[in-house]
Scaffold this active site. Sequence first.
Site, PDB file in Angstrom:
ATOM      1  N   ASN A  14      -7.229   6.888 -17.893  1.00  0.00           N
ATOM      2  CA  ASN A  14      -6.139   6.716 -16.897  1.00  0.00           C
ATOM      3  C   ASN A  14      -6.447   7.432 -15.651  1.00  0.00           C
ATOM      4  O   ASN A  14      -6.082   6.786 -14.348  1.00  0.00           O
ATOM      5  CB  ASN A  14      -4.966   7.354 -17.731  1.00  0.00           C
ATOM      6  CG  ASN A  14      -4.155   6.198 -18.701  1.00  0.00           C
ATOM      7  OD1 ASN A  14      -3.483   5.174 -17.958  1.00  0.00           O
ATOM      8  ND2 ASN A  14      -4.539   6.400 -19.779  1.00  0.00           N
ATOM      9  N   ARG A  66       2.680  31.685 -26.009  1.00  0.00           N
ATOM     10  CA  ARG A  66       3.036  30.309 -25.227  1.00  0.00           C
ATOM     11  C   ARG A  66       3.939  30.687 -23.833  1.00  0.00           C
ATOM     12  O   ARG A  66       3.689  29.642 -22.882  1.00  0.00           O
ATOM     13  CB  ARG A  66       3.988  29.535 -26.306  1.00  0.00           C
ATOM     14  CG  ARG A  66       4.046  27.912 -25.606  1.00  0.00           C
ATOM     15  CD  ARG A  66       2.715  27.330 -25.201  1.00  0.00           C
ATOM     16  NE  ARG A  66       2.859  26.250 -24.787  1.00  0.00           N
ATOM     17  CZ  ARG A  66       2.384  25.009 -25.299  1.00  0.00           C
ATOM     18  NH1 ARG A  66       1.734  25.057 -26.491  1.00  0.00           N
ATOM     19  NH2 ARG A  66       2.656  23.782 -24.825  1.00  0.00           N
ATOM     20  N   ASN A 108       4.803  10.609 -16.825  1.00  0.00           N
ATOM     21  CA  ASN A 108       3.931  10.376 -18.065  1.00  0.00           C
ATOM     22  C   ASN A 108       3.873   8.876 -18.273  1.00  0.00           C
ATOM     23  O   ASN A 108       4.585   7.942 -18.050  1.00  0.00           O
ATOM     24  CB  ASN A 108       4.806  11.081 -19.328  1.00  0.00           C
ATOM     25  CG  ASN A 108       3.952  11.187 -20.362  1.00  0.00           C
ATOM     26  OD1 ASN A 108       2.567  11.437 -20.492  1.00  0.00           O
ATOM     27  ND2 ASN A 108       4.572  10.639 -21.662  1.00  0.00           N
ATOM     28  N   HIS A 110       2.805   6.544 -21.612  1.00  0.00           N
ATOM     29  CA  HIS A 110       2.979   6.452 -23.301  1.00  0.00           C
ATOM     30  C   HIS A 110       2.495   5.343 -23.539  1.00  0.00           C
ATOM     31  O   HIS A 110       2.993   4.114 -23.131  1.00  0.00           O
ATOM     32  CB  HIS A 110       4.394   7.050 -23.684  1.00  0.00           C
ATOM     33  CG  HIS A 110       4.401   6.777 -25.259  1.00  0.00           C
ATOM     34  ND1 HIS A 110       4.280   8.089 -25.916  1.00  0.00           N
ATOM     35  CD2 HIS A 110       4.911   6.238 -25.784  1.00  0.00           C
ATOM     36  CE1 HIS A 110       4.184   7.837 -27.075  1.00  0.00           C
ATOM     37  NE2 HIS A 110       4.705   6.813 -27.301  1.00  0.00           N
ATOM     38  N   ASP A 151       9.295  12.251 -24.469  1.00  0.00           N
ATOM     39  CA  ASP A 151       9.428  10.574 -24.032  1.00  0.00           C
ATOM     40  C   ASP A 151      10.885  10.191 -23.646  1.00  0.00           C
ATOM     41  O   ASP A 151      11.097   9.264 -24.085  1.00  0.00           O
ATOM     42  CB  ASP A 151       8.802   9.800 -25.294  1.00  0.00           C
ATOM     43  CG  ASP A 151       7.361  10.399 -25.453  1.00  0.00           C
ATOM     44  OD1 ASP A 151       6.634  10.875 -24.421  1.00  0.00           O
ATOM     45  OD2 ASP A 151       6.831  10.309 -26.514  1.00  0.00           O
ATOM     46  N   GLN A 179      -4.781  -3.715 -20.570  1.00  0.00           N
ATOM     47  CA  GLN A 179      -3.785  -4.626 -20.169  1.00  0.00           C
ATOM     48  C   GLN A 179      -2.719  -4.133 -19.579  1.00  0.00           C
ATOM     49  O   GLN A 179      -1.850  -4.643 -18.920  1.00  0.00           O
ATOM     50  CB  GLN A 179      -3.325  -5.814 -21.349  1.00  0.00           C
ATOM     51  CG  GLN A 179      -4.482  -6.503 -21.722  1.00  0.00           C
ATOM     52  CD  GLN A 179      -4.263  -7.580 -22.710  1.00  0.00           C
ATOM     53  OE1 GLN A 179      -3.174  -7.790 -23.081  1.00  0.00           O
ATOM     54  NE2 GLN A 179      -5.198  -8.176 -23.318  1.00  0.00           N
ATOM     55  N   GLU A 181      -1.773   0.315 -19.544  1.00  0.00           N
ATOM     56  CA  GLU A 181      -1.857   1.526 -18.983  1.00  0.00           C
ATOM     57  C   GLU A 181      -2.344   1.584 -17.610  1.00  0.00           C
ATOM     58  O   GLU A 181      -2.053   2.109 -16.862  1.00  0.00           O
ATOM     59  CB  GLU A 181      -2.477   2.552 -19.859  1.00  0.00           C
ATOM     60  CG  GLU A 181      -1.731   2.636 -21.392  1.00  0.00           C
ATOM     61  CD  GLU A 181      -2.481   3.567 -22.028  1.00  0.00           C
ATOM     62  OE1 GLU A 181      -2.743   4.990 -21.521  1.00  0.00           O
ATOM     63  OE2 GLU A 181      -2.263   3.514 -23.428  1.00  0.00           O
TER      64      GLU A 181
HETATM   65  C1  GRF Z   1      -3.417   7.279 -23.273  1.00  0.00           C
HETATM   66  O1  GRF Z   1      -3.253   6.412 -24.145  1.00  0.00           O
HETATM   67  C2  GRF Z   1      -2.119   7.679 -22.899  1.00  0.00           C
HETATM   68  O2  GRF Z   1      -1.095   6.578 -22.998  1.00  0.00           O
HETATM   69  C3  GRF Z   1      -1.672   8.803 -23.648  1.00  0.00           C
HETATM   70  O3  GRF Z   1      -2.940   9.478 -23.772  1.00  0.00           O
HETATM   71  C4  GRF Z   1      -4.215   8.673 -23.867  1.00  0.00           C
HETATM   72  C5  GRF Z   1      -4.952   8.992 -22.884  1.00  0.00           C
HETATM   73  O4  GRF Z   1      -6.098   8.569 -22.531  1.00  0.00           O
HETATM   74  N1  GRF Z   1      -0.563   9.634 -22.951  1.00  0.00           N
HETATM   75  P1  GRF Z   1      -7.007   8.748 -21.482  1.00  0.00           P
HETATM   76  O5  GRF Z   1      -7.347  10.405 -21.269  1.00  0.00           O
HETATM   77  O6  GRF Z   1      -6.606   8.394 -20.153  1.00  0.00           O
HETATM   78  O7  GRF Z   1      -8.484   7.926 -21.813  1.00  0.00           O
END
Ligand code: GRF
Length: 210
Positions: A14, A66, A108, A110, A151, A179, A181
């Site tokens: 991503n 933490r 974020n 998801h 989320d 398709q 992300e």
């Molecule tokens: C993705 O599927 C994203 O939606 C989720 O973690 C994954 C990360 O993949 N939160 P990458 O590191 O971007 O390849």
Amino acid sequence: MLKVVVCVSGGGTNLQAILDAVSAGKITNTEIAAVISNNPGAKALERAKNAGVEGICMSPKTYESRAAFNKAFTEKLTELNPDLIVLAGFLVRIPEETVHLFSNRIVNIHPSLIPSFCGVGYYGLTVHEKALERGVKVTGATVHFVNEGMDEGPIIAQKAVAVEDGDTPEVLQRRVMEQAEWILLPQAIDDIANGRIRVVDNHVCRASRD
Ligand code: GRF
């Protein structure tokens, strides 16, 4: 110019989609200022380096508590002073103080159609395993703002992806990435950078891209 910090934990596909979209002019008005990873071995850090973006490693494991990590993480972000924080596969729970400081400025991605297959424990391949177990015929991805819940923040964009007979979690994960992300997240950043997104009463209003 929207100053963006991207937080990652793993492969960084991503992140790559974002970097490529900036280079290709599909995301405008945006500078990727830094990438923060909790995992020193994340391929995402390599991707940041290749793109000439500062990579920062901050793992909760290297702090005595933490609370100490949360403080350092929030301080680092305050120092970087981004207009937008993008969680692109970041497996660390964002401290509440960070959420408050950057209210409606953290997004974020998801890999499901929220509110299905999300919340505590739903990350990585598990999301797709659960979707297949349930037998859904359509899944997808969601980009949302981050609030104190898991989320649960206002939804910015969603895209549906078909589940096909014989899918394994790995095959489905890849299809959802390709398709949904890698398209949705860059688009959402471009929309934010160009003032097309507003949050009103905890709901996102999006102006047309034309
Ligand atoms: C993705 O599927 C994203 O939606 C989720 O973690 C994954 C990360 O993949 N939160 P990458 O590191 O971007 O390849």
